[in-house]
Motif scaffolding. Structure first.
Motif, mmCIF file in Angstrom:
data_model
loop_
_atom_site.group_PDB
_atom_site.id
_atom_site.type_symbol
_atom_site.label_atom_id
_atom_site.label_comp_id
_atom_site.label_asym_id
_atom_site.label_seq_id
_atom_site.Cartn_x
_atom_site.Cartn_y
_atom_site.Cartn_z
ATOM 1 N N HIS A 213 0.828 -1.206 0.000
ATOM 2 C CA HIS A 213 0.000 0.000 0.000
ATOM 3 C C HIS A 213 0.862 1.255 0.000
ATOM 4 O O HIS A 213 1.816 1.357 0.777
ATOM 5 C CB HIS A 213 -0.923 -0.041 1.220
ATOM 6 N N GLN A 214 0.557 2.202 -0.883
ATOM 7 C CA GLN A 214 1.181 3.508 -1.046
ATOM 8 C C GLN A 214 2.585 3.483 -1.640
ATOM 9 O O GLN A 214 3.184 4.536 -1.804
ATOM 10 C CB GLN A 214 1.231 4.290 0.277
ATOM 11 N N MET A 215 3.125 2.330 -1.967
ATOM 12 C CA MET A 215 4.461 2.303 -2.566
ATOM 13 C C MET A 215 4.371 2.385 -4.082
ATOM 14 O O MET A 215 3.332 2.094 -4.676
ATOM 15 C CB MET A 215 5.230 1.051 -2.151
ATOM 16 N N ALA A 216 5.485 2.742 -4.702
ATOM 17 C CA ALA A 216 5.565 2.854 -6.159
ATOM 18 C C ALA A 216 6.988 2.540 -6.620
ATOM 19 O O ALA A 216 7.608 3.302 -7.337
ATOM 20 C CB ALA A 216 5.148 4.255 -6.609
ATOM 21 N N THR A 217 7.515 1.375 -6.162
ATOM 22 C CA THR A 217 8.883 0.995 -6.476
ATOM 23 C C THR A 217 8.904 -0.400 -7.098
ATOM 24 O O THR A 217 8.550 -1.385 -6.432
ATOM 25 C CB THR A 217 9.763 1.020 -5.203
ATOM 26 N N LYS A 218 9.317 -0.465 -8.357
ATOM 27 C CA LYS A 218 9.369 -1.735 -9.082
ATOM 28 C C LYS A 218 10.199 -2.753 -8.297
ATOM 29 O O LYS A 218 11.256 -2.429 -7.757
ATOM 30 C CB LYS A 218 9.998 -1.510 -10.462
ATOM 31 N N SER A 219 9.711 -3.967 -8.220
ATOM 32 C CA SER A 219 10.332 -5.109 -7.547
ATOM 33 C C SER A 219 10.240 -5.044 -6.024
ATOM 34 O O SER A 219 10.293 -6.066 -5.374
ATOM 35 C CB SER A 219 11.792 -5.311 -7.969
ATOM 36 N N THR B 180 9.339 12.685 -14.792
ATOM 37 C CA THR B 180 8.928 13.158 -13.470
ATOM 38 C C THR B 180 7.405 13.171 -13.331
ATOM 39 O O THR B 180 6.700 13.624 -14.233
ATOM 40 C CB THR B 180 9.471 14.579 -13.219
ATOM 41 N N GLU B 181 6.937 12.672 -12.208
ATOM 42 C CA GLU B 181 5.493 12.669 -11.942
ATOM 43 C C GLU B 181 4.970 14.103 -11.832
ATOM 44 O O GLU B 181 5.634 14.948 -11.245
ATOM 45 C CB GLU B 181 5.195 11.947 -10.625
ATOM 46 N N PRO B 182 3.774 14.362 -12.370
ATOM 47 C CA PRO B 182 3.237 15.715 -12.324
ATOM 48 C C PRO B 182 2.774 16.142 -10.936
ATOM 49 O O PRO B 182 2.699 17.332 -10.644
ATOM 50 C CB PRO B 182 2.060 15.663 -13.294
ATOM 51 N N GLU B 183 2.452 15.192 -10.081
ATOM 52 C CA GLU B 183 2.101 15.496 -8.689
ATOM 53 C C GLU B 183 2.299 14.239 -7.870
ATOM 54 O O GLU B 183 2.255 13.127 -8.389
ATOM 55 C CB GLU B 183 0.668 16.023 -8.545
ATOM 56 N N ARG B 184 2.545 14.412 -6.603
ATOM 57 C CA ARG B 184 2.670 13.282 -5.692
ATOM 58 C C ARG B 184 1.363 13.165 -4.919
ATOM 59 O O ARG B 184 0.851 14.170 -4.423
ATOM 60 C CB ARG B 184 3.823 13.507 -4.709
ATOM 61 N N PRO B 185 0.830 11.973 -4.829
ATOM 62 C CA PRO B 185 -0.421 11.849 -4.065
ATOM 63 C C PRO B 185 -0.162 12.044 -2.577
ATOM 64 O O PRO B 185 0.914 11.717 -2.083
ATOM 65 C CB PRO B 185 -0.867 10.411 -4.361
ATOM 66 N N GLN C 195 -15.970 10.289 2.294
ATOM 67 C CA GLN C 195 -16.452 11.533 1.719
ATOM 68 C C GLN C 195 -17.210 11.311 0.409
ATOM 69 O O GLN C 195 -17.878 12.220 -0.082
ATOM 70 C CB GLN C 195 -15.264 12.478 1.417
ATOM 71 N N GLY C 196 -17.074 10.140 -0.190
ATOM 72 C CA GLY C 196 -17.709 9.852 -1.471
ATOM 73 C C GLY C 196 -17.088 10.631 -2.620
ATOM 74 O O GLY C 196 -17.716 10.821 -3.654
ATOM 75 N N GLU C 197 -15.851 11.060 -2.452
ATOM 76 C CA GLU C 197 -15.165 11.869 -3.458
ATOM 77 C C GLU C 197 -14.420 10.958 -4.438
ATOM 78 O O GLU C 197 -13.759 10.011 -4.039
ATOM 79 C CB GLU C 197 -14.147 12.798 -2.792
ATOM 80 N N GLU C 198 -14.502 11.293 -5.711
ATOM 81 C CA GLU C 198 -13.805 10.523 -6.754
ATOM 82 C C GLU C 198 -12.398 11.097 -6.961
ATOM 83 O O GLU C 198 -12.043 11.587 -8.029
ATOM 84 C CB GLU C 198 -14.613 10.568 -8.063
ATOM 85 N N TRP C 199 -11.562 11.034 -5.929
ATOM 86 C CA TRP C 199 -10.236 11.634 -5.965
ATOM 87 C C TRP C 199 -9.352 11.016 -7.038
ATOM 88 O O TRP C 199 -8.630 11.725 -7.735
ATOM 89 C CB TRP C 199 -9.565 11.538 -4.604
ATOM 90 N N LEU C 200 -9.381 9.702 -7.163
ATOM 91 C CA LEU C 200 -8.535 9.043 -8.157
ATOM 92 C C LEU C 200 -8.970 9.430 -9.566
ATOM 93 O O LEU C 200 -8.141 9.720 -10.428
ATOM 94 C CB LEU C 200 -8.594 7.522 -7.955
ATOM 95 N N TRP C 201 -10.259 9.470 -9.806
ATOM 96 C CA TRP C 201 -10.803 9.853 -11.110
ATOM 97 C C TRP C 201 -10.392 11.291 -11.436
ATOM 98 O O TRP C 201 -9.959 11.588 -12.550
ATOM 99 C CB TRP C 201 -12.322 9.730 -11.086
ATOM 100 N N GLN C 202 -10.513 12.182 -10.443
ATOM 101 C CA GLN C 202 -10.148 13.584 -10.663
ATOM 102 C C GLN C 202 -8.659 13.729 -10.975
ATOM 103 O O GLN C 202 -8.275 14.520 -11.850
ATOM 104 C CB GLN C 202 -10.535 14.435 -9.452
ATOM 105 N N ALA C 203 -7.815 12.975 -10.287
ATOM 106 C CA ALA C 203 -6.376 13.025 -10.564
ATOM 107 C C ALA C 203 -6.089 12.515 -11.978
ATOM 108 O O ALA C 203 -5.285 13.098 -12.702
ATOM 109 C CB ALA C 203 -5.608 12.207 -9.538
ATOM 110 N N ALA C 204 -6.768 11.453 -12.385
ATOM 111 C CA ALA C 204 -6.582 10.936 -13.743
ATOM 112 C C ALA C 204 -6.979 11.985 -14.777
ATOM 113 O O ALA C 204 -6.286 12.161 -15.790
ATOM 114 C CB ALA C 204 -7.385 9.649 -13.932
ATOM 115 N N LEU C 205 -8.067 12.689 -14.528
ATOM 116 C CA LEU C 205 -8.497 13.736 -15.459
ATOM 117 C C LEU C 205 -7.503 14.887 -15.547
ATOM 118 O O LEU C 205 -7.390 15.529 -16.587
ATOM 119 C CB LEU C 205 -9.872 14.273 -15.054
#
Length: 149
Positions: free
Chosen positions: A22-28, A47-52, A63-73
């Protein structure tokens, strides 16, 4: 490789076998589904455009917020659901009435639709895009600069 989509699929498959963390982003070493897409972004675009922000397993549900969808957009290009193509980032709603919070990258296995995703309890795997998965897709995106490279 001649297109960005082929490059994305190639890099997505290089993450297969990475443990689910959970929350990691490191190959292997470890990633979750968002970490997989973040890692592919770094591999293909830079470079990533933003860090979550830090997030919990149930993030955005209370909260019922579509945070992931909004970040993708903000960072990917939305496309029609029926315009499926290898290399697409696909967003899933795992339960009716819940927020969409699972991501994968579309691939093919033997000519059949599939996807690479980081799945809790399984790590990064390539799974058939079977009916139970396909009916959960709520959005489809492509990485920016989807043209010959």
């Amino acid at each position: 490789m001649s297109t960005t989509s082929e490059l994305i699929v190639h890099h997505a498959r290089q993450w297969i076998g990475t443990p689910y963390v959970h929350q990691m982003a490191t190959k292997s070493a470890g990633c979750d589904c968002l970490g997989l897409v973040r890692g592919i972004w770094r591999d293909v675009i830079g470079t990533e455009p933003e860090r979550p922000p830090a997030y919990t397993m149930d993030w955005s549900e209370p909260q019922g917020e579509e945070w992931l969808w909004q970040a993708a957009l903000r960072h990917l290009r939305a496309k029609p659901l029926e315009a499926a193509r290898q290399g697409d980032v696909i967003l899933f709603r795992m339960r009716a009435g819940s927020v969409a919070k699972h991501l994968g990258v579309q691939t093919e296995i033997g000519g059949a639709p599939a996807f690479v995703h980081a799945y809790s309890g399984h790590g990064v795997v390539e799974s058939p895009l079977s009916s139970p998965w396909a009916r959960r897709i709520v959005a489809r995106f492509e990485f920016p600069n989807e043209e010959a490279v």
